[in-house]
Structures are given as C-alpha cells and as structure tokens.
Design a protein around this motif. Structure first.
Motif, PDB file in Angstrom:
ATOM      1  N   VAL A 184      46.057 -15.090  53.736  1.00 32.12           N
ATOM      2  CA  VAL A 184      45.846 -16.658  53.608  1.00 32.12           C
ATOM      3  C   VAL A 184      44.477 -16.959  54.169  1.00 32.12           C
ATOM      4  N   SER A 185      44.404 -16.261  55.336  1.00 34.69           N
ATOM      5  CA  SER A 185      43.024 -16.685  56.025  1.00 34.69           C
ATOM      6  C   SER A 185      41.725 -16.263  55.320  1.00 34.69           C
ATOM      7  N   ASN A 186      41.712 -15.275  54.644  1.00 40.45           N
ATOM      8  CA  ASN A 186      40.859 -14.717  53.962  1.00 40.45           C
ATOM      9  C   ASN A 186      40.767 -15.391  52.368  1.00 40.45           C
ATOM     10  N   ARG A 187      41.891 -15.464  51.882  1.00 41.76           N
ATOM     11  CA  ARG A 187      41.665 -16.342  50.496  1.00 41.76           C
ATOM     12  C   ARG A 187      41.322 -17.715  50.636  1.00 41.76           C
ATOM     13  N   THR A 188      42.192 -18.450  51.413  1.00 39.82           N
ATOM     14  CA  THR A 188      41.429 -19.852  51.475  1.00 39.82           C
ATOM     15  C   THR A 188      40.192 -20.185  52.078  1.00 39.82           C
ATOM     16  N   GLY A 189      39.575 -19.055  52.899  1.00 35.21           N
ATOM     17  CA  GLY A 189      38.278 -19.311  53.664  1.00 35.21           C
ATOM     18  C   GLY A 189      38.407 -20.020  54.709  1.00 35.21           C
ATOM     19  N   LEU A 190      39.802 -20.201  55.204  1.00 37.40           N
ATOM     20  CA  LEU A 190      39.991 -20.654  56.755  1.00 37.40           C
ATOM     21  C   LEU A 190      39.273 -19.920  57.849  1.00 37.40           C
ATOM     22  N   ALA A 191      39.602 -18.529  57.814  1.00 35.76           N
ATOM     23  CA  ALA A 191      39.132 -17.723  58.777  1.00 35.76           C
ATOM     24  C   ALA A 191      38.797 -16.296  58.255  1.00 35.76           C
ATOM     25  N   PRO A 192      37.781 -16.042  57.259  1.00 29.97           N
ATOM     26  CA  PRO A 192      37.613 -14.745  56.622  1.00 29.97           C
ATOM     27  C   PRO A 192      37.268 -13.797  57.761  1.00 29.97           C
ATOM     28  N   GLY A 193      37.736 -12.607  57.485  1.00 29.88           N
ATOM     29  CA  GLY A 193      37.366 -11.488  58.513  1.00 29.88           C
ATOM     30  C   GLY A 193      37.824 -10.059  57.733  1.00 29.88           C
ATOM     31  N   LYS A 194      37.156  -8.860  58.428  1.00 25.27           N
ATOM     32  CA  LYS A 194      37.384  -7.729  57.816  1.00 25.27           C
ATOM     33  C   LYS A 194      38.637  -6.942  58.687  1.00 25.27           C
ATOM     34  N   ASP A 195      38.882  -7.399  59.703  1.00 24.53           N
ATOM     35  CA  ASP A 195      40.124  -7.020  60.348  1.00 24.53           C
ATOM     36  C   ASP A 195      40.811  -7.888  60.937  1.00 24.53           C
ATOM     37  N   VAL A 196      42.001  -7.733  61.489  1.00 24.40           N
ATOM     38  CA  VAL A 196      42.798  -8.599  62.129  1.00 24.40           C
ATOM     39  C   VAL A 196      42.498  -9.265  63.324  1.00 24.40           C
ATOM     40  N   ARG A 197      41.535  -8.592  63.994  1.00 25.43           N
ATOM     41  CA  ARG A 197      41.000  -9.403  65.184  1.00 25.43           C
ATOM     42  C   ARG A 197      40.097 -10.157  64.954  1.00 25.43           C
ATOM     43  N   ALA A 198      39.126  -9.934  63.819  1.00 21.41           N
ATOM     44  CA  ALA A 198      38.099 -10.851  63.496  1.00 21.41           C
ATOM     45  C   ALA A 198      38.849 -12.234  62.811  1.00 21.41           C
ATOM     46  N   VAL A 199      39.937 -11.922  62.163  1.00 21.69           N
ATOM     47  CA  VAL A 199      40.562 -13.290  61.722  1.00 21.69           C
ATOM     48  C   VAL A 199      41.098 -14.047  62.819  1.00 21.69           C
ATOM     49  N   GLU A 200      41.887 -13.010  63.700  1.00 21.23           N
ATOM     50  CA  GLU A 200      42.340 -13.871  64.948  1.00 21.23           C
ATOM     51  C   GLU A 200      41.457 -14.824  65.592  1.00 21.23           C
ATOM     52  N   ASP A 201      40.353 -14.133  65.889  1.00 19.41           N
ATOM     53  CA  ASP A 201      39.047 -14.906  66.609  1.00 19.41           C
ATOM     54  C   ASP A 201      38.687 -16.083  65.767  1.00 19.41           C
ATOM     55  N   GLY A 202      38.691 -15.719  64.508  1.00 18.96           N
ATOM     56  CA  GLY A 202      38.129 -17.007  63.676  1.00 18.96           C
ATOM     57  C   GLY A 202      39.440 -18.106  63.778  1.00 18.96           C
ATOM     58  N   LEU A 203      40.543 -17.701  63.458  1.00 16.13           N
ATOM     59  CA  LEU A 203      41.536 -18.841  63.649  1.00 16.13           C
ATOM     60  C   LEU A 203      41.429 -19.561  64.783  1.00 16.13           C
ATOM     61  N   LEU A 204      41.400 -18.916  65.899  1.00 21.14           N
ATOM     62  CA  LEU A 204      41.325 -19.512  67.336  1.00 21.14           C
ATOM     63  C   LEU A 204      40.181 -20.592  67.320  1.00 21.14           C
ATOM     64  N   LYS A 205      39.084 -20.471  66.668  1.00 17.93           N
ATOM     65  CA  LYS A 205      38.158 -21.127  66.668  1.00 17.93           C
ATOM     66  C   LYS A 205      38.342 -22.518  65.420  1.00 17.93           C
ATOM     67  N   ALA A 206      38.739 -21.982  64.389  1.00 18.80           N
ATOM     68  CA  ALA A 206      38.859 -22.905  63.235  1.00 18.80           C
ATOM     69  C   ALA A 206      40.053 -23.729  63.267  1.00 18.80           C
ATOM     70  N   VAL A 207      41.268 -23.578  64.034  1.00 22.79           N
ATOM     71  CA  VAL A 207      42.404 -24.382  63.884  1.00 22.79           C
ATOM     72  C   VAL A 207      42.439 -25.405  64.964  1.00 22.79           C
ATOM     73  N   PRO A 208      42.492 -26.550  64.580  1.00 22.40           N
ATOM     74  CA  PRO A 208      42.365 -27.622  65.516  1.00 22.40           C
ATOM     75  C   PRO A 208      43.334 -27.629  66.636  1.00 22.40           C
ATOM     76  N   ALA A 209      43.021 -28.111  67.899  1.00 20.56           N
ATOM     77  CA  ALA A 209      43.939 -27.869  69.148  1.00 20.56           C
ATOM     78  C   ALA A 209      45.436 -28.048  68.892  1.00 20.56           C
ATOM     79  N   PRO A 210      45.373 -29.473  68.327  1.00 23.34           N
ATOM     80  CA  PRO A 210      47.027 -30.019  68.235  1.00 23.34           C
ATOM     81  C   PRO A 210      47.861 -29.100  67.238  1.00 23.34           C
ATOM     82  N   TYR A 211      47.378 -28.374  66.387  1.00 25.47           N
ATOM     83  CA  TYR A 211      47.862 -27.709  65.553  1.00 25.47           C
ATOM     84  C   TYR A 211      48.129 -26.131  65.847  1.00 25.47           C
ATOM     85  N   LEU A 212      47.465 -25.645  66.892  1.00 22.10           N
ATOM     86  CA  LEU A 212      47.262 -24.319  67.457  1.00 22.10           C
ATOM     87  C   LEU A 212      48.639 -23.514  67.649  1.00 22.10           C
TER      88      LEU A 212
END
Length: 210
Positions: free
Chosen positions: A136-164
């Motif tokens: 989902v993160s890669n398809r939507t463009g929310l937090a694209p990454g080549k591996d799970v850690r890159a996606v995790e780090d991207g999501l922690l930056k991209a997701v607004p704090a109230p929803y995290l």
C-alpha cells in the motif's frame, strides 16, 4: 487519507485474538508467513491450556507442536516460542518487556513483531511493516521504499502525528481487503483519488466521502 480511513474504522486493531501481551507476542510470532485466521484457530485450542510463559515452557517443544501443527513452519516456531517463554521467565520475571531491544533479543522476534507488540499491547506509535503495508505504501506513493525499513522510516515521517498510533492497522486492513495484491478493488477504495497507482482496476467508482 487517514481521516477517511479513520471515518470508515474509528478504532482499528489487530485481527489476532489475544487477552494479554504474552498471548499477543506468541500469536504474532506464529503469524509469520501464516494467516491471522489460521493462527486464531490454533490459539483457541492452545491458550485455554497454556497462556503464560511458565505454562508454555512446561509444555516443551514436543508438547507445543500438536497445538500449532496447522501453522506453517511450526517446527521452528515451536522451538522459538518455548525458548522465548523461558527467556521471559529467566530475564524478565515472566513479563513481556516494554522495550524494543529486549523484545528483539527474544528468539523468533524481529523488528516487525516488536513493533506490533509495542503498538498494540503498549500503545507506542510504531509502524510494523508487513507485506500489505509495504504494498500500500508503495502503490499509493505514501511512503515508497525498496525494503521494509525504508518504508517504515518513510511512514513515520509521512503519517500525521494524530493518526500514527492506528496507522499501521488501517494500512494492513486496507491492503488485506481493498488494495489486494493481485486485484485491488480500486472502484470501492476510499482513497483512490489520492493514490498514485497507475494501474487502477476499472469499474464504476463509488462516491468518496469528504
């Protein structure tokens, strides 16, 4: 994106069935490369018999295997569950530690499992990236990454704090039931207009809530 997912499911949680942090830890360890449905079926037989580190350790590997034999990789998982139960007894007074390093030091527990336990059992705003969240993160463009850690780090930056805190549950469920691997249900997707996936499945779209 997350305001819409929240409107559809205000209080998301794991589909694994558990009543204590230890039950959750065991269920998550067993769920690797297995379905939540299959794990729940096995746990409904196991937990009434043994649901503490002491009781699980007392079963031993051979005693545990019959309860989880329907779950993939059950031989390795049985050894890990017995070993982690003993380690909890020896090092943590039989309690699941509220600490990433201590969790990841347990047999069979990696970063994703630790993140699930920290989030679901202890309320930490962690991001447990599984195959659904990765997709989902890669398809939507929310937090694209080549591996799970890159996606995790991207999501922690991209997701607004109230929803995290709830974000990884929303993304898992969205990937499991809507943004599926082989045939995503784009016409019924509440966030399709926000999604950058180029190959959306055709169909008459449903109205999107504001």
């Amino acid at each position: 994106m997350f305001s819409r997912l929240q409107a559809l499911n205000p209080k998301p949680t794991t589909e694994l069935e558990y009543s204590t942090p230890f039950e959750l830890l065991v269920a998550v360890v067993l769920s690797a490369q297995a379905t939540d449905v299959g794990v729940n079926k096995a746990m409904r037989k196991l937990f009434p018999v043994a649901n503490t580190p002491q009781a699980i350790a007392a079963l031993g590997v051979d005693g545990l295997k019959p309860y989880i034999a329907t779950i993939g990789l059950f031989n390795t998982k049985a050894a890990n569950v017995i070993a982690l139960s003993q380690q909890l007894i020896d090092l943590h007074g039989g309690e699941v530690p509220h600490d990433r390093a201590a969790l990841e030091a347990l047999p069979g527990v990696g970063r994703k499992t630790a993140n699930v336990v920290l989030n679901t059992a202890f309320g930490e705003p962690t991001m447990a990236v599984d195959t659904h969240i990765f997709r989902v993160s890669n398809r939507t463009g929310l937090a694209p990454g080549k591996d799970v850690r890159a996606v995790e780090d991207g999501l922690l930056k991209a997701v607004p704090a109230p929803y995290l805190h709830d974000a990884h549950h929303w993304l898992i469920l969205h990937g499991r039931y809507v943004c599926k691997a082989r045939k995503p249900d784009c016409p019924h997707c509440a966030i399709r207009d926000l999604c950058r996936f180029a190959d959306k499945t055709p169909g008459e779209p449903e109205p999107i809530a504001a």
